[in-house]
Write a protein that holds these residues in place. Structure first.
Motif, PDB file in Angstrom:
ATOM      1  N   ASN A   1      -1.897  11.716  -6.589  1.00  0.00           N
ATOM      2  CA  ASN A   1      -1.957  10.573  -7.505  1.00  0.00           C
ATOM      3  C   ASN A   1      -0.567  10.140  -7.958  1.00  0.00           C
ATOM      4  O   ASN A   1      -0.259   8.950  -8.046  1.00  0.00           O
TER       5      ASN A   1
ATOM      6  N   THR B   1       2.934  13.866   4.283  1.00  0.00           N
ATOM      7  CA  THR B   1       2.243  12.570   4.268  1.00  0.00           C
ATOM      8  C   THR B   1       2.606  11.708   5.479  1.00  0.00           C
ATOM      9  O   THR B   1       2.074  10.606   5.629  1.00  0.00           O
TER      10      THR B   1
ATOM     11  N   GLN C   1       2.093  10.226  -6.364  1.00  0.00           N
ATOM     12  CA  GLN C   1       2.823   9.573  -5.276  1.00  0.00           C
ATOM     13  C   GLN C   1       2.426   8.109  -5.096  1.00  0.00           C
ATOM     14  O   GLN C   1       3.070   7.388  -4.328  1.00  0.00           O
ATOM     15  N   THR C   2       1.409   7.662  -5.802  1.00  0.00           N
ATOM     16  CA  THR C   2       0.980   6.266  -5.685  1.00  0.00           C
ATOM     17  C   THR C   2       1.752   5.338  -6.610  1.00  0.00           C
ATOM     18  O   THR C   2       1.582   4.117  -6.551  1.00  0.00           O
ATOM     19  N   TYR C   3       2.612   5.897  -7.465  1.00  0.00           N
ATOM     20  CA  TYR C   3       3.363   5.085  -8.424  1.00  0.00           C
ATOM     21  C   TYR C   3       4.750   4.746  -7.878  1.00  0.00           C
ATOM     22  O   TYR C   3       5.617   5.618  -7.760  1.00  0.00           O
TER      23      TYR C   3
ATOM     24  N   SER D   1      -1.227   8.684   3.447  1.00  0.00           N
ATOM     25  CA  SER D   1      -1.639   8.252   2.106  1.00  0.00           C
ATOM     26  C   SER D   1      -0.447   7.599   1.426  1.00  0.00           C
ATOM     27  O   SER D   1       0.698   7.750   1.876  1.00  0.00           O
ATOM     28  N   ALA D   2      -0.705   6.867   0.375  1.00  0.00           N
ATOM     29  CA  ALA D   2       0.383   6.208  -0.357  1.00  0.00           C
ATOM     30  C   ALA D   2       1.384   7.255  -0.838  1.00  0.00           C
ATOM     31  O   ALA D   2       1.002   8.258  -1.431  1.00  0.00           O
ATOM     32  N   ASP D   3       2.661   7.014  -0.576  1.00  0.00           N
ATOM     33  CA  ASP D   3       3.686   7.986  -0.974  1.00  0.00           C
ATOM     34  C   ASP D   3       4.973   7.251  -1.340  1.00  0.00           C
ATOM     35  O   ASP D   3       5.824   6.987  -0.483  1.00  0.00           O
ATOM     36  N   ALA D   4       5.110   6.966  -2.627  1.00  0.00           N
ATOM     37  CA  ALA D   4       6.306   6.276  -3.114  1.00  0.00           C
ATOM     38  C   ALA D   4       7.543   7.147  -2.996  1.00  0.00           C
ATOM     39  O   ALA D   4       8.670   6.641  -3.059  1.00  0.00           O
TER      40      ALA D   4
ATOM     41  N   GLY E   1       0.781  -1.236   0.000  1.00  0.00           N
ATOM     42  CA  GLY E   1       0.000   0.000   0.000  1.00  0.00           C
ATOM     43  C   GLY E   1       0.804   1.273   0.000  1.00  0.00           C
ATOM     44  O   GLY E   1       0.215   2.366  -0.072  1.00  0.00           O
ATOM     45  N   LEU E   2       2.129   1.193   0.115  1.00  0.00           N
ATOM     46  CA  LEU E   2       3.007   2.365   0.150  1.00  0.00           C
ATOM     47  C   LEU E   2       2.633   3.336   1.263  1.00  0.00           C
ATOM     48  O   LEU E   2       2.815   4.537   1.164  1.00  0.00           O
ATOM     49  N   GLN E   3       2.138   2.770   2.388  1.00  0.00           N
ATOM     50  CA  GLN E   3       1.745   3.620   3.517  1.00  0.00           C
ATOM     51  C   GLN E   3       2.486   3.275   4.803  1.00  0.00           C
ATOM     52  O   GLN E   3       2.335   3.970   5.806  1.00  0.00           O
TER      53      GLN E   3
END
Length: 518
Positions: free
Chosen positions: A454, A139, A456-458, A156-159, A92-94
């Motif tokens: 958005n 984040t 940051q979700t990749y 939140s998801a943050d790659a 989930g990158l969280q």
């Protein structure tokens, strides 16, 4: 920050010029304890990592403090430094988890623990200095520590979070020496980096001694270094010519940089690509004379970057037409697309149609001693006042005071350079144009914020290009800032100093430990 493309103009050229043997490129053991003096115009805002978010402060932090992660020369992915290992937990990158390297100690001799890491991140967010890096950790929801394991819980998801950990915002401090809810005062710093700060006089110099207890990615430490800070480029140039410094960087005057020659046998010259940019930031708040978007668009029609680069900077910078610079994923030419050629007529038509009273009067601030800031401000004033559409009140301020003025919304427009925090387009997004940005323009756009979240979700950062293209189109339409130029990186050193080509590569790390006597 971005993929780094180094163009080294001089490496072995000095050998050819003076006929030295290759063995003399090896570090001289006889000079092991001799101090290398480095001159710069970059100022240090604070010795406390919670109270500074600028190039000069972070250059010092990257030598005195450690973060869990760092960037190797030319690297585009963070690698462990104070950490033994780091990784996202789950898909989930969280949740991001790191395990500390064994044997780390502060200057006092106290062992570094996971609690120190948690404390360091918590205080950055709690203090939330108006000129600090708290916005970079937007984040980060909470941090937990158990023994040598530290876990970051994200909202939140943050790659991009590992990149942020590797910056000055992730500097690990001794929790027994730094207050939890206030900045540490004084001229001391307690970090675990490759250097120990043994002396500091604000705006004058910092003395750095190799930290014999350092354990981290670079494996060892370099020569003793003295950083000397100069009020402006002219003073740095005078010090260089008088041989008061062995290395000069950031920045010599443009007219000096334009005449540098790699064939000069008395010095070593390194020119490299850089992702450093400079923008004209505009106060978009209600009540500001630049609140109306038509006014800001009119200003964009009046800026001639080509003339600015040639007249003020002697071609040592490149005109920039986008938020994200050349060499970074997602770069576009959005401002050229929307405002392709300087046009007083188009600017006037916008203002007349919006019913704006002419001329529009506003204040323009810049930091004194920051390169060619005064000359740049004079040129931009002339361009903006063309046709009698604007009346610009230009004021220069000492660096720290300048930061506080724009943070408090006391300036209508202000020109500021931006050194990328990490090699990713995200560093040019949330900190500069996201809601609550560190540049304090008052700008807020839900579409822009959504594109940032958005992107940051990749986990695969090559997939974010379209999000950032769309973001830059929105920014060009709203004009919370006007891109001006992209810098080239110059380092000049005396012929007996090597390693200047590794000093800075745009990853925000200032590698003083790579400097050596030849």
């Amino acid at each position: 920050m971005r993929s780094v493309r180094m163009r080294i103009l001089a490496t072995l050229l000095v050998l050819a010029a003076v006929g030295l043997g290759g063995w003399q490129l090896l570090p001289s053991q006889g000079n092991a304890g001799r101090t290398i003096t480095v001159g710069t115009t970059d100022a240090v805002t604070s010795l406390d990592p919670a109270g500074a978010y600028d190039a000069g402060s972070w250059a010092l932090f990257s030598n005195v403090f450690q973060s869990l992660l760092t960037f190797e020369p030319g690297g585009v992915e963070p690698v462990p430094d104070a950490a033994q290992s780091c990784a996202f937990v789950g898909t989930g990158l969280q949740t991001y988890q790191c395990r500390l390297r064994e044997g780390l100690t502060f200057p006092s001799g106290r062992a570094v623990t996971g609690e120190d890491v948690k404390y360091s991140f918590d205080r950055v967010k709690k203090i939330n200095s108006d000129v600090g890096p708290a916005s970079l950790l937007s984040t980060l929801d909470s941090v937990s520590a158990e023994g040598s394991t530290v876990t970051f819980h994200l909202s939140s998801a943050d790659a991009t979070f590992p990149f942020k950990v590797a910056t000055g915002a992730g500097s690990i401090v001794d929790r027994t020496r730094y207050p939890a809810d206030a900045l540490r005062r004084g001229a001391e710093a307690d970090g675990t980096g490759p250097y120990t700060l043994t002396g500091y006089t604000k705006d004058r110099q910092a003395d750095l001694t190799p930290n014999t207890h350092y354990k981290g990615d670079i494996g060892g430490t370099g020569r003793p270094v003295r950083l000397r800070y100069y009020a402006d480029s002219a003073k740095l140039n005078s010090a260089w010519k008088a041989k008061e410094v062995n290395v000069a960087t950031r920045t010599l005057p443009p007219e000096v940089l334009s005449r540098l020659s790699a064939s000069d046998p008395d010095q070593r010259v390194t020119e490299s690509d850089s992702s450093e940019t400079r923008n004209l930031y505009l106060n978009t708040r209600a009540g500001s004379p630049l609140h109306e978007v038509a006014v800001r668009r009119a200003m964009a029609w009046l800026i001639d970057r080509e003339q600015l680069a040639a007249k003020v900077y002697d071609g040592t910078v490149d005109p920039l037409y986008s938020l994200i610079p050349t060499g970074i994923t997602g770069h576009t030419t959005s401002f050229f697309d929307d405002y392709p050629k300087q046009s007083t007529a188009k600017a006037k038509a916008l203002l007349v149609q919006a019913g704006v009273k002419l001329p529009v009067r506003f204040t323009f601030g810049y930091g004194k001693g920051r390169g060619a800031g005064a000359e740049e401000a004079a040129e931009l004033k002339q361009q903006l006042e063309a046709g009698g559409l604007f009346k610009v009140d230009v004021q220069g301020y000492e660096w720290t005071g300048f930061q506080k003025r724009w943070a408090a919304g006391k300036l209508d427009a202000y020109a500021v350079g931006w050194v990328a925090d990490y090699p990713d387009p995200d560093t040019f997004a949330a900190p500069l144009v996201g809601t609550g940005s560190t540049m304090h323009t008052g700008y807020s756009n839900k579409l822009v914020d959504n594109l940032i979240v958005n992107s940051q979700t990749y986990a695969d950062r090559s997939l974010v290009s379209q999000d950032f293209r769309n973001l830059q189109a929105d920014v060009a339409a709203d004009v919370p800032l006007i891109p001006l130029w992209q810098r080239k990186e110059y380092v000049v050193s005396s012929e007996d100093v090597g390693g200047g080509q590794y000093l800075s590569d745009g990853t925000g790390v200032f590698r003083l430990w790579r400097l050596t006597w030849i």
